[in-house]
Design an enzyme around this catalytic site. Structure first.
Site, PDB file in Angstrom:
ATOM      1  N   THR A 179      18.899 -24.405 -35.730  1.00 22.80           N
ATOM      2  CA  THR A 179      18.942 -25.894 -35.175  1.00 22.80           C
ATOM      3  C   THR A 179      18.884 -26.757 -36.397  1.00 22.80           C
ATOM      4  OG1 THR A 179      17.348 -27.142 -34.526  1.00 22.80           O
ATOM      5  CG2 THR A 179      16.211 -25.405 -35.572  1.00 22.80           C
ATOM      6  N   CYS A 194      23.888 -31.244 -33.302  1.00 30.98           N
ATOM      7  CA  CYS A 194      22.942 -30.399 -32.634  1.00 30.98           C
ATOM      8  C   CYS A 194      23.572 -29.309 -32.232  1.00 30.98           C
ATOM      9  CB  CYS A 194      22.607 -31.279 -31.605  1.00 30.98           C
ATOM     10  SG  CYS A 194      21.267 -30.429 -30.447  1.00 30.98           S
TER      11      CYS A 194
END
Length: 232
Positions: free
Chosen positions: A83, A197
């Site tokens: 992430t 992202c």
């Protein structure tokens, strides 16, 4: 082959992309039935997401540090945090483990530098776009100028990530919104745009625009492959 440690589940939708990309990368390099040696710890994103939006980052660091220690104990030689946003607490995690972290921003920046990109647009969660932990690493360490969307576009991008992409919802309407934001960044001088992202590439791929896109999930996963095989 080294064992890749993965901190996943943020969200599991993009962790699945990581797992696939890493194993495909190993197979491409070694052939046959080769696959990656992976130790994966997948957290409950519901817990992490609540803490994120409450600004309780220290508590997210505790959860991920415990997970990282479990991955290290499981035999991982290095760690990837699957992430972008949670690299905000990467230094806290790194301080508590003895294996190195392969930082997602570093992997992405190296690719940008290799391609000669000096000014880049950054898309991601509001945390990644607003805060300095990601942008400053690109600028200070790699001398890459970073620009982000305006406040309204940041809200659109952020909400689509959490309300749709992390839930596996992919729509043409949201893709069009993202493409409009990408165009705005390009008009503002960005030579390329970072999909900062790990869920964004589920929605937008290079086939959807002529503006160069840098998919951090793919870049990070392939860098992990190279490190696992001692090719870098």
């Amino acid at each position: 082959m080294k064992t890749i440690g993965m901190l996943g589940g943020m969200s599991w939708e993009s962790t699945a992309s990581y797992y696939k990309a890493i194993n495909e990368g190993i197979k491409a390099e070694l052939g046959g039935l080769s696959s990656a040696k992976i130790c994966l710890y997948s957290v409950n994103f519901e817990e992490i997401e609540k803490l994120q939006h409450q600004g309780r980052w220290n508590e997210t660091a505790v959860i991920l540090t415990q997970a990282a220690k479990a991955v290290e104990a499981g035999g991982a030689d290095f760690l990837i945090i699957c992430t972008n946003t949670m690299h905000k607490v990467a230094s806290e995690i790194e301080a508590e483990i003895s294996i190195p972290i392969l930082h997602i921003a570093d992997a992405t920046a190296k690719k940008l530098v290799s391609d000669g990109v000096k000014k880049v647009g950054l898309l991601g969660t509001r945390f990644t776009m607003e805060q300095d932990f990601y942008k400053s690493r690109l600028t200070d360490k790699f001398e890459i100028e970073v620009i982000v969307p305006n406040a309204d576009s940041q809200t659109i991008a952020h909400n689509i990530i959490y309300d749709e992409l992390c839930r596996g919802i992919i729509t043409a309407t949201s893709r069009e919104k993202y493409l409009n934001i990408i165009n705005e960044l390009y008009k503002s001088g960005a030579e390329a745009v970072i999909l900062g992202c790990t869920e964004i590439a589920l929605l937008v791929q290079q086939q959807h625009t002529n503006i160069p896109l840098y998919d951090t999930t793919e870049i990070h996963a392939l860098e992990a492959v190279q490190l696992a095989l001692l090719l870098k």
